[in-house]
Motif scaffolding. Structure first.
Motif, PDB file in Angstrom:
ATOM      1  N   GLU A 127     107.078  40.718  35.753  1.00  0.00           N
ATOM      2  CA  GLU A 127     107.334  39.312  36.027  1.00  0.00           C
ATOM      3  C   GLU A 127     108.438  38.802  35.102  1.00  0.00           C
ATOM      4  OE1 GLU A 127     106.050  37.674  38.395  1.00  0.00           O
ATOM      5  OE2 GLU A 127     104.054  38.463  38.861  1.00  0.00           O
ATOM      6  N   ASN A 128     108.962  37.623  35.413  1.00  0.00           N
ATOM      7  CA  ASN A 128     109.903  36.968  34.509  1.00  0.00           C
ATOM      8  C   ASN A 128     109.117  36.277  33.405  1.00  0.00           C
ATOM      9  OD1 ASN A 128     111.725  37.639  36.665  1.00  0.00           O
ATOM     10  ND2 ASN A 128     113.083  36.033  35.928  1.00  0.00           N
ATOM     11  N   VAL A 171     106.026  51.642  35.522  1.00  0.00           N
ATOM     12  CA  VAL A 171     105.254  50.624  34.801  1.00  0.00           C
ATOM     13  C   VAL A 171     105.344  49.319  35.587  1.00  0.00           C
ATOM     14  CG1 VAL A 171     104.977  49.349  32.634  1.00  0.00           C
ATOM     15  CG2 VAL A 171     105.822  51.704  32.589  1.00  0.00           C
ATOM     16  N   CYS A 172     104.235  48.627  35.723  1.00  0.00           N
ATOM     17  CA  CYS A 172     104.285  47.334  36.413  1.00  0.00           C
ATOM     18  C   CYS A 172     103.153  46.434  35.956  1.00  0.00           C
ATOM     19  CB  CYS A 172     104.245  47.507  37.925  1.00  0.00           C
ATOM     20  SG  CYS A 172     102.668  48.065  38.592  1.00  0.00           S
ATOM     21  N   CYS A 173     103.345  45.142  36.171  1.00  0.00           N
ATOM     22  CA  CYS A 173     102.284  44.161  35.961  1.00  0.00           C
ATOM     23  C   CYS A 173     101.283  44.289  37.109  1.00  0.00           C
ATOM     24  CB  CYS A 173     102.862  42.751  35.930  1.00  0.00           C
ATOM     25  SG  CYS A 173     104.009  42.447  34.578  1.00  0.00           S
ATOM     26  N   VAL A 280     116.718  31.639  34.179  1.00  0.00           N
ATOM     27  CA  VAL A 280     116.161  31.496  35.527  1.00  0.00           C
ATOM     28  C   VAL A 280     116.635  32.623  36.444  1.00  0.00           C
ATOM     29  CG1 VAL A 280     116.037  28.991  35.283  1.00  0.00           C
ATOM     30  CG2 VAL A 280     118.063  30.006  36.325  1.00  0.00           C
ATOM     31  N   LEU A 281     117.210  33.675  35.885  1.00  0.00           N
ATOM     32  CA  LEU A 281     117.869  34.722  36.672  1.00  0.00           C
ATOM     33  C   LEU A 281     116.972  35.939  36.915  1.00  0.00           C
ATOM     34  CD1 LEU A 281     121.345  34.647  34.902  1.00  0.00           C
ATOM     35  CD2 LEU A 281     120.841  33.849  37.224  1.00  0.00           C
ATOM     36  N   PRO A 282     117.272  36.714  37.953  1.00  0.00           N
ATOM     37  CA  PRO A 282     116.566  37.989  38.172  1.00  0.00           C
ATOM     38  C   PRO A 282     116.819  38.945  37.015  1.00  0.00           C
ATOM     39  CG  PRO A 282     117.812  37.346  40.131  1.00  0.00           C
ATOM     40  CD  PRO A 282     118.255  36.439  39.023  1.00  0.00           C
ATOM     41  N   LEU A 283     115.884  39.882  36.834  1.00  0.00           N
ATOM     42  CA  LEU A 283     115.959  40.772  35.680  1.00  0.00           C
ATOM     43  C   LEU A 283     116.230  42.224  36.091  1.00  0.00           C
ATOM     44  CD1 LEU A 283     113.101  39.236  33.526  1.00  0.00           C
ATOM     45  CD2 LEU A 283     115.534  39.359  32.921  1.00  0.00           C
ATOM     46  N   HIS A 284     117.162  42.394  37.025  1.00  0.00           N
ATOM     47  CA  HIS A 284     117.574  43.763  37.387  1.00  0.00           C
ATOM     48  C   HIS A 284     119.088  43.888  37.410  1.00  0.00           C
ATOM     49  CE1 HIS A 284     117.688  41.570  41.176  1.00  0.00           C
ATOM     50  NE2 HIS A 284     118.454  42.526  41.690  1.00  0.00           N
ATOM     51  N   HIS A 285     119.806  42.891  36.897  1.00  0.00           N
ATOM     52  CA  HIS A 285     121.260  42.921  36.822  1.00  0.00           C
ATOM     53  C   HIS A 285     121.712  42.534  35.420  1.00  0.00           C
ATOM     54  CE1 HIS A 285     122.528  43.966  40.828  1.00  0.00           C
ATOM     55  NE2 HIS A 285     121.784  43.030  41.378  1.00  0.00           N
ATOM     56  N   VAL A 286     122.958  42.878  35.098  1.00  0.00           N
ATOM     57  CA  VAL A 286     123.522  42.611  33.775  1.00  0.00           C
ATOM     58  C   VAL A 286     123.415  41.142  33.400  1.00  0.00           C
ATOM     59  CG1 VAL A 286     125.712  42.496  32.523  1.00  0.00           C
ATOM     60  CG2 VAL A 286     125.077  44.596  33.691  1.00  0.00           C
ATOM     61  N   HIS A 287     123.683  40.239  34.343  1.00  0.00           N
ATOM     62  CA  HIS A 287     123.687  38.808  34.047  1.00  0.00           C
ATOM     63  C   HIS A 287     122.360  38.365  33.441  1.00  0.00           C
ATOM     64  CE1 HIS A 287     125.227  34.632  35.652  1.00  0.00           C
ATOM     65  NE2 HIS A 287     124.916  34.613  34.377  1.00  0.00           N
ATOM     66  N   GLY A 288     121.262  38.698  34.113  1.00  0.00           N
ATOM     67  CA  GLY A 288     119.954  38.275  33.626  1.00  0.00           C
ATOM     68  C   GLY A 288     119.451  39.083  32.450  1.00  0.00           C
ATOM     69  N   PHE A 303     115.008  32.128  23.969  1.00  0.00           N
ATOM     70  CA  PHE A 303     115.146  31.840  25.394  1.00  0.00           C
ATOM     71  C   PHE A 303     113.881  31.179  25.912  1.00  0.00           C
ATOM     72  CE2 PHE A 303     113.408  36.210  25.451  1.00  0.00           C
ATOM     73  CZ  PHE A 303     112.354  36.073  26.363  1.00  0.00           C
ATOM     74  N   PHE A 304     114.067  30.295  26.888  1.00  0.00           N
ATOM     75  CA  PHE A 304     112.961  29.663  27.601  1.00  0.00           C
ATOM     76  C   PHE A 304     113.046  30.160  29.030  1.00  0.00           C
ATOM     77  CE2 PHE A 304     111.576  25.701  30.044  1.00  0.00           C
ATOM     78  CZ  PHE A 304     110.238  26.058  30.014  1.00  0.00           C
ATOM     79  N   MET A 305     112.051  30.924  29.475  1.00  0.00           N
ATOM     80  CA  MET A 305     112.117  31.601  30.763  1.00  0.00           C
ATOM     81  C   MET A 305     111.163  30.985  31.767  1.00  0.00           C
ATOM     82  SD  MET A 305     111.505  35.657  31.598  1.00  0.00           S
ATOM     83  CE  MET A 305     112.995  36.215  30.768  1.00  0.00           C
ATOM     84  N   LEU A 306     111.699  30.634  32.924  1.00  0.00           N
ATOM     85  CA  LEU A 306     110.879  30.180  34.035  1.00  0.00           C
ATOM     86  C   LEU A 306     110.432  31.390  34.851  1.00  0.00           C
ATOM     87  CD1 LEU A 306     112.861  27.041  35.278  1.00  0.00           C
ATOM     88  CD2 LEU A 306     110.796  27.094  33.882  1.00  0.00           C
ATOM     89  N   PRO A 307     109.238  31.367  35.446  1.00  0.00           N
ATOM     90  CA  PRO A 307     108.738  32.539  36.180  1.00  0.00           C
ATOM     91  C   PRO A 307     109.516  32.822  37.448  1.00  0.00           C
ATOM     92  CG  PRO A 307     107.244  30.671  36.423  1.00  0.00           C
ATOM     93  CD  PRO A 307     108.226  30.284  35.368  1.00  0.00           C
ATOM     94  N   ASN A 308     110.161  31.807  38.018  1.00  0.00           N
ATOM     95  CA  ASN A 308     111.005  31.993  39.190  1.00  0.00           C
ATOM     96  C   ASN A 308     111.939  30.799  39.305  1.00  0.00           C
ATOM     97  OD1 ASN A 308     109.429  29.869  40.607  1.00  0.00           O
ATOM     98  ND2 ASN A 308     107.852  31.464  40.636  1.00  0.00           N
TER      99      ASN A 308
END
Length: 618
Positions: A127-128, A171-173, A280-288, A303-308
């Motif tokens: 999850e984010n 590995v996964c939640c 607020v970004l996806p976590l499978h690319h360089v940006h996020g 960092f303050f992370m929103l779940p989606n």
């Protein structure tokens, strides 16, 4: 007694109520604290590393020792210090190694039993929230290679990534168990589930996981890697490309690559440990992953992370006072969605965005960045109008991280991406017809770019060099060799030009540079113009094969509610806004534009799906 433990004990307080900690909360925390022994956690683990040559690459999880008492993250589950991250990561790393210890009886498994995961790939779907960071760091503490997966990808795509990377462990939640279990079973890969307690449970300060026998062996191994600067060349992660021009390839980043990317951003954008960024970004690319997650942790920021991504929740986060958020980075699609939400609610009865929004956000925020796709100028202008912030547009890609940026201070030219980041060198070149050589149109670095005499404003392929550039495509030696010139320059596949002292990206050479008649035309330029049309909400310009023109300029549009347009009407509107050879000759209107998680359109697939008659085999 260490009062720094109080914030950790209070992390169960709701993330929306962290500004209202009561005396009862504090009394509870202090009461718990009195039963703790003096924490030794990571304090004795890495302090001896401080004398190591500062030029050596130190991974982000080892740098955390310098900031152990600072808040690293706030998520929907609470607030966490750097010490929390180290504890949970070390604990999870031990669990990963325990899973791997069962493989020692496999006939083809010859790893050192002390570190059975060294060099192996671990693919994970989290999850984010803090589970992502803890899993990433745990993978690296095991000496393994991180392979982040995307929760929006279909199972078939996840199977491809797991198989292509040769993942030894998944590995996964708990929330993604149903997604990864079939992958695990179909490919005979061990699956490790992690729960909330693995990254948020209470722990005693003296129950740390690097003071065990396994932990001491791990420390000795890490120390040797730091002293010899081995991390510089050690594989850290494999990130798969978006696949906008073909099957996704696994891009291998070493810790040295990641270090160069993060240091460049810290230098160019003025990162400090006092910064707080909204994630607020996806976590499978360089940006996020690198820009918005690893870079703040690298320099001791938060960092303050929103779940989606939810536009309303993002606006509320941007306006919060209690977290001192002062940085925001997103893709153009997110900014467009936030603008839509702003327009929707500003006249609503339950209005939550203040009338003085520009003064509020210019006081709170020092930097807002847009990337991962071209920023439409109407979006840039509208965002500046409603927030007072001129978005900083930059250029990067999976293979190089960040390469070009508009200035932190100074004029940001719409439609351009500025100059190279520190440590990055660029060339814009024109290849000869044989493909063996090229002539340089412009070249330089962050300090200066020089155009070759008589070749100013000419477009060519953008080439990049620097420690930020990836090491290889996973298991694709031919593709890796093809990606570089013989003299070591990485071929981005993007067409660019140096004009008026800055670099402009014309587009992806294969899909965004349309060859129509005798002209090479930028699809991105046409898109920028079309987005100024009052009725157009979204656009993708493509070139269709055509016997007469070579390629026919075709506009794929999404209209605003209640709006429509015909091709003759659009062409008439375009006449005084763009050159005749830029005007679309074909038109298709869709309800929604198919974009991936980073806001990109796969134009090759779009063209073939909408206009199959143009791609019939002869």
């Amino acid at each position: 007694m260490m009062l720094r433990s109080v914030p950790r004990l209070l992390r169960r307080i709701s993330w929306s109520d962290t500004h209202s900690v009561t005396k009862t909360h504090v009394h509870y925390a202090v009461g718990k604290l009195l039963s703790f022994q003096e924490p030794v956690f990571f304090r004795s683990c890495f302090c001896r590393y401080l004398s190591i040559d500062s030029r050596h690459v130190t991974p982000v999880f080892l740098r955390a020792e310098n900031f152990r008492e600072r808040t690293a993250a706030v998520t929907q589950h609470g607030r966490y210090t750097y010490e929390d991250l180290l504890h949970y990561s070390a604990a999870l790393a031990n669990e990963f190694n325990e899973v791997a210890s069962s493989w020692k009886n496999e006939p083809d498994y010859t790893k050192d039993s002390r570190f059975p995961l060294a060099g192996e790939r671990i693919a994970f779907l989290c999850e984010n929230d803090l589970s992502y960071v803890v899993t990433q760091w745990a993978v690296w503490m095991c000496g393994a290679v991180a392979v982040p997966l995307c929760k929006s990808h279909p199972i078939s795509e996840l199977e491809y990534f797991a198989d292509d990377s040769g993942a030894k462990l998944l590995v996964c939640c708990e929330s993604y168990r149903d997604i990864l279990e079939p992958v695990s079973q179909n490919h005979n890969i061990s699956l490790k589930m992690i729960t909330l307690d693995d990254f948020s449970g209470d722990y005693d300060d003296d129950c740390h996981h690097l003071e065990t026998d396994k932990g001491r062996r791990l420390r000795h191994s890490l120390e040797a890697l730091l002293v010899d600067d081995t991390y510089r060349y050690t594989k850290a992660q494999i990130i798969y490309t978006s696949g906008t021009t073909g099957r996704p390839k696994g891009v291998v980043h070493t810790f040295g690559n990641l270090d160069a990317q993060m240091q460049a951003m810290i230098s160019a954008w003025g990162w400090t440990s006092s910064d707080v960024i909204l994630h607020v970004l996806p976590l499978h690319h360089v940006h996020g992953i690198v820009n918005v997650l690893m870079t703040p942790l690298y320099c001791g920021a938060m960092f303050f992370m929103l779940p989606n991504f939810d536009p309303k929740e993002v606006w509320k986060a941007l306006l919060r006072d209690d977290l001192s958020i002062n940085m925001f980075m997103a893709v153009p699609t997110i900014y467009a969605k936030l603008i839509e939400e702003y327009d929707k609610q500003r006249h609503a009865d339950n209005k939550y965005i203040p009338d003085n929004l520009p003064s509020v956000l210019t006081e709170k925020f020092r930097l807002m960045v847009s990337g991962s796709a071209a920023l439409p100028q109407p979006v840039m202008k509208k965002w500046e109008d409603i927030t007072g912030h001129t978005l900083l547009e930059r250029y990067g890609m999976t293979e190089v991280g960040m390469a070009l940026t508009n200035p932190l201070h100074g004029k940001r030219v719409p439609g351009t991406v500025g100059l190279p980041f520190p440590g990055v060198s660029v060339q814009i070149v024109e290849h000869d017809k044989q493909g063996d050589g090229y002539r340089i149109l412009a070249s330089g670095d962050s300090q200066n770019i020089v155009a070759s005499p008589g070749l100013e404003n000419h477009s060519g392929e953008l080439l990049i060099k620097g420690d930020n550039v990836f090491s290889e495509y996973w298991n694709r030696p031919d593709a890796t060799a093809d990606a570089f010139m013989k003299d070591g320059w990485f071929k981005t596949g993007d067409t660019a030009m140096y004009i008026d002292g800055v670099i402009k990206i014309v587009g992806r050479t294969s899909v965004d540079v349309i060859k129509s008649g005798a002209y090479k035309i930028s699809a991105l330029d046409i898109e920028r113009h079309l987005l100024e049309h009052f009725g157009i909400k979204d656009v993708a310009v493509i070139g269709l094969p055509d016997e007469t023109w070579g390629q026919m300029i075709t506009a794929v549009l999404v209209m605003k509610p209640g709006e429509t347009v015909t091709l003759p009407d659009l062409q008439a509107w375009c006449k005084d806004k763009m050159a005749p050879y830029h005007i679309p000759r074909n038109l298709k209107i869709l309800d929604n534009m198919p974009r991936n998680a980073m806001g990109k359109v796969n134009k090759k697939e779009l063209a073939k799906s909408l206009f199959p008659e143009h791609f019939k085999e002869s």
